[in-house]
Design an enzyme around this catalytic site. Sequence first.
Site, PDB file in Angstrom:
ATOM      1  N   GLU A 211       0.901  -1.176   0.000  1.00 13.23           N
ATOM      2  CA  GLU A 211       0.000   0.000   0.000  1.00 13.23           C
ATOM      3  C   GLU A 211       0.937   1.223   0.000  1.00 13.23           C
ATOM      4  O   GLU A 211       1.061   1.908  -1.004  1.00 13.23           O
ATOM      5  CB  GLU A 211      -0.887  -0.021   1.248  1.00 13.23           C
ATOM      6  CG  GLU A 211      -1.810   1.184   1.398  1.00 13.23           C
ATOM      7  CD  GLU A 211      -2.592   1.169   2.727  1.00 13.23           C
ATOM      8  OE1 GLU A 211      -2.232   0.417   3.663  1.00 13.23           O
ATOM      9  OE2 GLU A 211      -3.568   1.952   2.829  1.00 13.23           O
ATOM     10  N   ASP A 290     -12.067   1.560   4.439  1.00 16.05           N
ATOM     11  CA  ASP A 290     -12.651   2.257   5.600  1.00 16.05           C
ATOM     12  C   ASP A 290     -13.649   3.275   5.064  1.00 16.05           C
ATOM     13  O   ASP A 290     -13.380   4.493   5.047  1.00 16.05           O
ATOM     14  CB  ASP A 290     -11.545   2.973   6.386  1.00 16.05           C
ATOM     15  CG  ASP A 290     -10.469   2.003   6.845  1.00 16.05           C
ATOM     16  OD1 ASP A 290     -10.701   1.264   7.808  1.00 16.05           O
ATOM     17  OD2 ASP A 290      -9.389   1.963   6.203  1.00 16.05           O
TER      18      ASP A 290
HETATM   19  N1  ADE Z   1      -6.331  -0.187   9.093  1.00 17.24           N
HETATM   20  C1  ADE Z   1      -7.481   0.354   8.639  1.00 17.24           C
HETATM   21  N2  ADE Z   1      -7.322   0.747   7.369  1.00 17.24           N
HETATM   22  C2  ADE Z   1      -6.055   0.442   7.007  1.00 17.24           C
HETATM   23  C3  ADE Z   1      -5.298   0.587   5.820  1.00 17.24           C
HETATM   24  N3  ADE Z   1      -5.799   1.144   4.714  1.00 17.24           N
HETATM   25  N4  ADE Z   1      -4.017   0.169   5.827  1.00 17.24           N
HETATM   26  C4  ADE Z   1      -3.490  -0.371   6.924  1.00 17.24           C
HETATM   27  N5  ADE Z   1      -4.170  -0.538   8.062  1.00 17.24           N
HETATM   28  C5  ADE Z   1      -5.447  -0.140   8.106  1.00 17.24           C
HETATM   29 ZN    ZN Z   2      -7.100  -1.978   4.792  1.00 19.99          ZN
END
Ligand code: ADE
Ligand code: ZN
Length: 363
Positions: A211, A290
């Site tokens: 990410e 999220d």
């Molecule tokens: N916890 C909640 N959302 C997250 C994300 N996008 N990356 C890592 N941890 C997370």
């Molecule tokens: Zn995540």
Amino acid sequence: MTGEPVTDSDIRRDRARFIHGLPKAELHLHIEGTLEPEMMFALATRNGISLPYADVEAVRRAYVFDDLQSFLDVYYAGCAVLVTERDFYELTAAYLRRAAAQGVSHAEIFFDPQTHTDRGIPFDTVVTGICRALEDGQRRWSITWRLILCFLRHLSADAAMTTLEQALPFRNLIAAVGLDSSELGHPPSAFEAVFRRAREEGLLAVAHAGEEGPPEYIWEALEQLHVRRIDHGVRCWEDRLLVDRLLADRVPLTVCPLSNVKLGVFPDLAHHNLATLLRHGLRVTVNSDDPAYFGGYVADNMVAVAEALALDRGEIVQLARNSFLASFLDEAVKRERLSEVDHAATQGGWTAPQIPPARSSAG
Ligand code: ADE
Ligand code: ZN
């Protein structure tokens, strides 16, 4: 046929309707990340917790992030309002109601037990509240589910092992373990032992990797944690050997487009590499991560990315198919869900996107 010209807004509306109507599995969803500001305020009042915001609008205004860590600071602070089993039940039930409206028929949901047990909330309270809602949701909305326990990677490997031990009495409710939170400086390799132990208990594995973190973290997740899917994984494109490996083993990527833009992984959706990865043959899925913080649930993510990257109808159907192919459903159920996608795909009125992408989708 009226003979009226078809406008861009007609096409947008039909495409959104088509996407909402496709059955989908959501595979990357943090249940704590579905805490909408209205519920945050209601739970704070009920539990006598003070919030650093004047009202719901002030909360929404605060949701501007520079990177993953700046988001996580706000996200963990919001979790303080979740205290009782009823709170976890209501949080999950509210997500399922929204998911049903977005065409989700299967949800594989992350939860972060350490965020709660470290505040003195019993593990039992968290898992029971979430699972009661998931069971009721399956009855009410026909949404099947799996639960994935995520270890917080900014905490120690020992703390993760303690959490796994707390989870074992609830083994029958949990399908897999995952790894989330601050990625940079917290490589998957640190969690090899706890993932091995989880696999010995029959749990499957997934991990956030690539990410913000480098492709090496994706390699570690594959080779050392033996994950079945990579959560995010968009930085795989920087390493051709890795892309070949993901292709050869059909390793799914649970990509979260609106999240990636909100957290600065890509400057905007037009520069997101989702279409590039999909067209290269990778098993890409679209998810909301999220949604209360990033501005959209799963169909909203698909609509936004389809428009920004000019995905055609076949590509959108492929994303819906991939979501079930990448799921932890039994093979027979998977086949049923895939034929439901194919059936729904023949029903939609939308024929082809006529809207050019805002910018080139290179990258
Ligand atoms: N916890 C909640 N959302 C997250 C994300 N996008 N990356 C890592 N941890 C997370
Ligand atoms: Zn995540």
